[in-house]
Design a protein around this motif. Sequence first.
Motif, PDB file in Angstrom:
ATOM      1  N   ASP A   1      70.288  41.160  33.797  1.00  0.00           N
ATOM      2  CA  ASP A   1      70.057  39.857  34.412  1.00  0.00           C
ATOM      3  C   ASP A   1      69.085  39.879  35.580  1.00  0.00           C
ATOM      4  O   ASP A   1      68.508  38.835  35.925  1.00  0.00           O
ATOM      5  CB  ASP A   1      71.381  39.267  34.902  1.00  0.00           C
ATOM      6  CG  ASP A   1      72.269  38.817  33.763  1.00  0.00           C
ATOM      7  OD1 ASP A   1      71.746  38.653  32.651  1.00  0.00           O
ATOM      8  OD2 ASP A   1      73.483  38.638  33.981  1.00  0.00           O
ATOM      9  N   VAL A   2      68.904  41.033  36.211  1.00  0.00           N
ATOM     10  CA  VAL A   2      68.038  41.095  37.391  1.00  0.00           C
ATOM     11  C   VAL A   2      66.816  41.965  37.139  1.00  0.00           C
ATOM     12  O   VAL A   2      65.677  41.508  37.281  1.00  0.00           O
ATOM     13  CB  VAL A   2      68.819  41.604  38.621  1.00  0.00           C
ATOM     14  CG1 VAL A   2      67.902  41.681  39.840  1.00  0.00           C
ATOM     15  CG2 VAL A   2      70.002  40.690  38.910  1.00  0.00           C
ATOM     16  N   VAL A   3      67.023  43.221  36.749  1.00  0.00           N
ATOM     17  CA  VAL A   3      65.891  44.141  36.605  1.00  0.00           C
ATOM     18  C   VAL A   3      65.001  43.732  35.426  1.00  0.00           C
ATOM     19  O   VAL A   3      63.772  43.644  35.571  1.00  0.00           O
ATOM     20  CB  VAL A   3      66.382  45.593  36.430  1.00  0.00           C
ATOM     21  CG1 VAL A   3      65.192  46.535  36.267  1.00  0.00           C
ATOM     22  CG2 VAL A   3      67.230  46.007  37.625  1.00  0.00           C
ATOM     23  N   GLU A   4      65.593  43.478  34.270  1.00  0.00           N
ATOM     24  CA  GLU A   4      64.776  43.101  33.113  1.00  0.00           C
ATOM     25  C   GLU A   4      64.114  41.749  33.316  1.00  0.00           C
ATOM     26  O   GLU A   4      62.971  41.530  32.884  1.00  0.00           O
ATOM     27  CB  GLU A   4      65.629  43.112  31.848  1.00  0.00           C
ATOM     28  CG  GLU A   4      66.039  44.515  31.409  1.00  0.00           C
ATOM     29  CD  GLU A   4      66.804  44.523  30.103  1.00  0.00           C
ATOM     30  OE1 GLU A   4      67.014  43.430  29.520  1.00  0.00           O
ATOM     31  OE2 GLU A   4      67.190  45.617  29.656  1.00  0.00           O
ATOM     32  N   ASP A   5      64.794  40.837  33.979  1.00  0.00           N
ATOM     33  CA  ASP A   5      64.183  39.546  34.312  1.00  0.00           C
ATOM     34  C   ASP A   5      62.994  39.742  35.240  1.00  0.00           C
ATOM     35  O   ASP A   5      61.944  39.094  35.077  1.00  0.00           O
ATOM     36  CB  ASP A   5      65.219  38.635  34.975  1.00  0.00           C
ATOM     37  CG  ASP A   5      64.634  37.328  35.469  1.00  0.00           C
ATOM     38  OD1 ASP A   5      64.466  36.405  34.651  1.00  0.00           O
ATOM     39  OD2 ASP A   5      64.332  37.234  36.685  1.00  0.00           O
TER      40      ASP A   5
ATOM     41  N   SER B   1      69.682  31.281  53.626  1.00  0.00           N
ATOM     42  CA  SER B   1      70.000  30.105  52.814  1.00  0.00           C
ATOM     43  C   SER B   1      69.024  29.955  51.646  1.00  0.00           C
ATOM     44  O   SER B   1      69.391  29.432  50.588  1.00  0.00           O
ATOM     45  CB  SER B   1      69.994  28.840  53.678  1.00  0.00           C
ATOM     46  OG  SER B   1      68.711  28.622  54.272  1.00  0.00           O
ATOM     47  N   TYR B   2      67.791  30.436  51.817  1.00  0.00           N
ATOM     48  CA  TYR B   2      66.786  30.344  50.748  1.00  0.00           C
ATOM     49  C   TYR B   2      67.259  31.058  49.490  1.00  0.00           C
ATOM     50  O   TYR B   2      67.125  30.538  48.375  1.00  0.00           O
ATOM     51  CB  TYR B   2      65.469  30.933  51.249  1.00  0.00           C
ATOM     52  CG  TYR B   2      64.350  30.977  50.226  1.00  0.00           C
ATOM     53  CD1 TYR B   2      63.491  29.896  50.070  1.00  0.00           C
ATOM     54  CD2 TYR B   2      64.142  32.109  49.439  1.00  0.00           C
ATOM     55  CE1 TYR B   2      62.456  29.942  49.141  1.00  0.00           C
ATOM     56  CE2 TYR B   2      63.121  32.161  48.516  1.00  0.00           C
ATOM     57  CZ  TYR B   2      62.272  31.074  48.369  1.00  0.00           C
ATOM     58  OH  TYR B   2      61.260  31.125  47.437  1.00  0.00           O
ATOM     59  N   VAL B   3      67.829  32.257  49.640  1.00  0.00           N
ATOM     60  CA  VAL B   3      68.232  33.025  48.455  1.00  0.00           C
ATOM     61  C   VAL B   3      69.612  32.607  47.948  1.00  0.00           C
ATOM     62  O   VAL B   3      70.047  33.086  46.902  1.00  0.00           O
ATOM     63  CB  VAL B   3      68.204  34.547  48.715  1.00  0.00           C
ATOM     64  CG1 VAL B   3      66.787  35.009  49.009  1.00  0.00           C
ATOM     65  CG2 VAL B   3      69.154  34.939  49.838  1.00  0.00           C
ATOM     66  N   LEU B   4      70.284  31.709  48.661  1.00  0.00           N
ATOM     67  CA  LEU B   4      71.567  31.182  48.201  1.00  0.00           C
ATOM     68  C   LEU B   4      71.428  29.807  47.562  1.00  0.00           C
ATOM     69  O   LEU B   4      72.398  29.277  47.006  1.00  0.00           O
ATOM     70  CB  LEU B   4      72.548  31.086  49.375  1.00  0.00           C
ATOM     71  CG  LEU B   4      72.982  32.407  50.004  1.00  0.00           C
ATOM     72  CD1 LEU B   4      73.720  32.152  51.304  1.00  0.00           C
ATOM     73  CD2 LEU B   4      73.847  33.205  49.039  1.00  0.00           C
ATOM     74  N   ALA B   5      70.225  29.245  47.627  1.00  0.00           N
ATOM     75  CA  ALA B   5      70.021  27.870  47.164  1.00  0.00           C
ATOM     76  C   ALA B   5      70.086  27.714  45.659  1.00  0.00           C
ATOM     77  O   ALA B   5      70.026  26.601  45.143  1.00  0.00           O
ATOM     78  CB  ALA B   5      68.683  27.333  47.690  1.00  0.00           C
ATOM     79  N   VAL B   6      70.199  28.825  44.916  1.00  0.00           N
ATOM     80  CA  VAL B   6      70.352  28.747  43.459  1.00  0.00           C
ATOM     81  C   VAL B   6      71.800  28.500  43.054  1.00  0.00           C
ATOM     82  O   VAL B   6      72.084  28.297  41.866  1.00  0.00           O
ATOM     83  CB  VAL B   6      69.856  30.043  42.787  1.00  0.00           C
ATOM     84  CG1 VAL B   6      68.355  30.165  42.912  1.00  0.00           C
ATOM     85  CG2 VAL B   6      70.550  31.267  43.377  1.00  0.00           C
TER      86      VAL B   6
ATOM     87  N   ARG C   1      54.093  35.816  36.654  1.00  0.00           N
ATOM     88  CA  ARG C   1      54.829  35.151  37.711  1.00  0.00           C
ATOM     89  C   ARG C   1      55.306  36.170  38.738  1.00  0.00           C
ATOM     90  O   ARG C   1      55.276  37.373  38.489  1.00  0.00           O
ATOM     91  CB  ARG C   1      56.024  34.390  37.108  1.00  0.00           C
ATOM     92  CG  ARG C   1      55.589  33.260  36.195  1.00  0.00           C
ATOM     93  CD  ARG C   1      56.631  32.955  35.135  1.00  0.00           C
ATOM     94  NE  ARG C   1      57.844  32.354  35.673  1.00  0.00           N
ATOM     95  CZ  ARG C   1      58.090  31.044  35.705  1.00  0.00           C
ATOM     96  NH1 ARG C   1      57.187  30.187  35.249  1.00  0.00           N
ATOM     97  NH2 ARG C   1      59.230  30.582  36.175  1.00  0.00           N
ATOM     98  N   THR C   2      55.737  35.686  39.898  1.00  0.00           N
ATOM     99  CA  THR C   2      56.208  36.559  40.971  1.00  0.00           C
ATOM    100  C   THR C   2      57.655  36.202  41.272  1.00  0.00           C
ATOM    101  O   THR C   2      57.925  35.250  42.007  1.00  0.00           O
ATOM    102  CB  THR C   2      55.346  36.397  42.231  1.00  0.00           C
ATOM    103  OG1 THR C   2      53.979  36.633  41.907  1.00  0.00           O
ATOM    104  CG2 THR C   2      55.775  37.378  43.315  1.00  0.00           C
ATOM    105  N   PRO C   3      58.610  36.931  40.719  1.00  0.00           N
ATOM    106  CA  PRO C   3      60.019  36.570  40.880  1.00  0.00           C
ATOM    107  C   PRO C   3      60.603  37.032  42.208  1.00  0.00           C
ATOM    108  O   PRO C   3      60.027  37.872  42.890  1.00  0.00           O
ATOM    109  CB  PRO C   3      60.684  37.320  39.718  1.00  0.00           C
ATOM    110  CG  PRO C   3      59.844  38.556  39.573  1.00  0.00           C
ATOM    111  CD  PRO C   3      58.430  38.118  39.868  1.00  0.00           C
ATOM    112  N   ASN C   4      61.745  36.467  42.550  1.00  0.00           N
ATOM    113  CA  ASN C   4      62.516  36.929  43.704  1.00  0.00           C
ATOM    114  C   ASN C   4      63.850  37.449  43.170  1.00  0.00           C
ATOM    115  O   ASN C   4      64.746  36.663  42.843  1.00  0.00           O
ATOM    116  CB  ASN C   4      62.747  35.791  44.697  1.00  0.00           C
ATOM    117  CG  ASN C   4      63.420  36.270  45.977  1.00  0.00           C
ATOM    118  OD1 ASN C   4      64.357  37.058  45.940  1.00  0.00           O
ATOM    119  ND2 ASN C   4      62.952  35.783  47.113  1.00  0.00           N
ATOM    120  N   PRO C   5      64.018  38.771  43.072  1.00  0.00           N
ATOM    121  CA  PRO C   5      65.234  39.312  42.456  1.00  0.00           C
ATOM    122  C   PRO C   5      66.497  39.035  43.249  1.00  0.00           C
ATOM    123  O   PRO C   5      67.598  39.045  42.684  1.00  0.00           O
ATOM    124  CB  PRO C   5      64.948  40.808  42.362  1.00  0.00           C
ATOM    125  CG  PRO C   5      63.903  41.073  43.397  1.00  0.00           C
ATOM    126  CD  PRO C   5      63.065  39.831  43.454  1.00  0.00           C
ATOM    127  N   CYS C   6      66.382  38.777  44.566  1.00  0.00           N
ATOM    128  CA  CYS C   6      67.583  38.475  45.358  1.00  0.00           C
ATOM    129  C   CYS C   6      68.217  37.162  44.906  1.00  0.00           C
ATOM    130  O   CYS C   6      69.444  37.028  44.882  1.00  0.00           O
ATOM    131  CB  CYS C   6      67.233  38.400  46.838  1.00  0.00           C
ATOM    132  SG  CYS C   6      66.735  39.980  47.551  1.00  0.00           S
TER     133      CYS C   6
END
Length: 359
Positions: free
Chosen positions: A74-78, A140-145, A87-92
């Motif tokens: 869910d994180v590394v392969e994504d 809060s930015y990385v919790l907004a999902v 694209r430039t993902p944010n894994p956090c």
Amino acid sequence: MSGGVDSAVAAARAVEAGHDVTGVHLALSSNPQTFRSGARGCCTLEDSRDARRAADVIGIPFYIWDMAERFREDVVEDFVAEYAAGRTPNPCLRCNEKIKFAAVLDRAVALGFDAVVTGHHARLADGVLRRSVDPGKDQSYVLAVLNSAQLSRAIFPLGDITKEEVRAEAARRGLSVADKPDSHDICFIADGDTRGFLNSRLGNTPGDIVDADSGEVVGTHTGSHQYTVGQRHGLGLNRPAPDGRPRYVLSITPVDNRVTVGPREALDVDVVHGERPVWLGAEPDSMPLECQVQLRAHGECHPATLTWDADRLTARLHRPAKGVAAGQAMVVYRPDADGDVVLASATIDHTETRRPSLV
């Protein structure tokens, strides 16, 4: 409990608040290294031992949960797939969404627990997520999902204190992690070499670096996944710009494996479109909505006018932003006297530049 100071103090505060607390360390690597490399990475054997020692001091049960396979999928392969797509993902964000407040929360609820407590620096009260009182450490930015159901089973005890106060409290409580360095960069790339990590998984795929104005090939690369929008250094160009000014990455197109570069002013973005929106509370009754949007972790906020339909958020910025990369999150805030409130998030899909209506 990651083995760091934040989660240790969060656990201690949860106990002090009267909760029945169990400490859990997540094993996210199937082959963890023994020691951290300075402040890089996390989830090492050393970290698990630090977490266990903290749990012993606090006086709570402690377990290690193996989430390595789920984390890889869910994180590394994504992360790798997103870079391969330009694209430039944010894994956090993905880790919070898919691991800590999905896989972990689901298991915790199944075992009879009511909530997941973490050491994130953010405030949460009555289902409303706000920035931390420490703007330099706000997460809060990385919790907004997270959605409303996930937030209803989340506790963030550290949002009302600064990082310095966290360390001081840890020392008073006798926690040995009080002075432990924070982890930085991407936790599963302990040496910080993101380019090398991606190369090992995506290989070398040579292509052209093209000047946006002239259309000329001004360099070559060994993989478009090695670049991100807004990048200036490490481009390896063999032909300078006519005016001698530096060039920046403007776009990445994996279909033809092309990286397009140009002047800094060409990075200006006026409109940001986000897909898969998540509302942290009730959806707004009316649009457009005046708000603030943050377009990268630890980036500045931009005043914007927001519109929304069933599957898309669109932010029309009141002033241009530079170097906005697809794959990052667009997080929407409402300024408030008690601290900015998180309203929604979406994954940046594409942007528009220099719209005449905004000039």
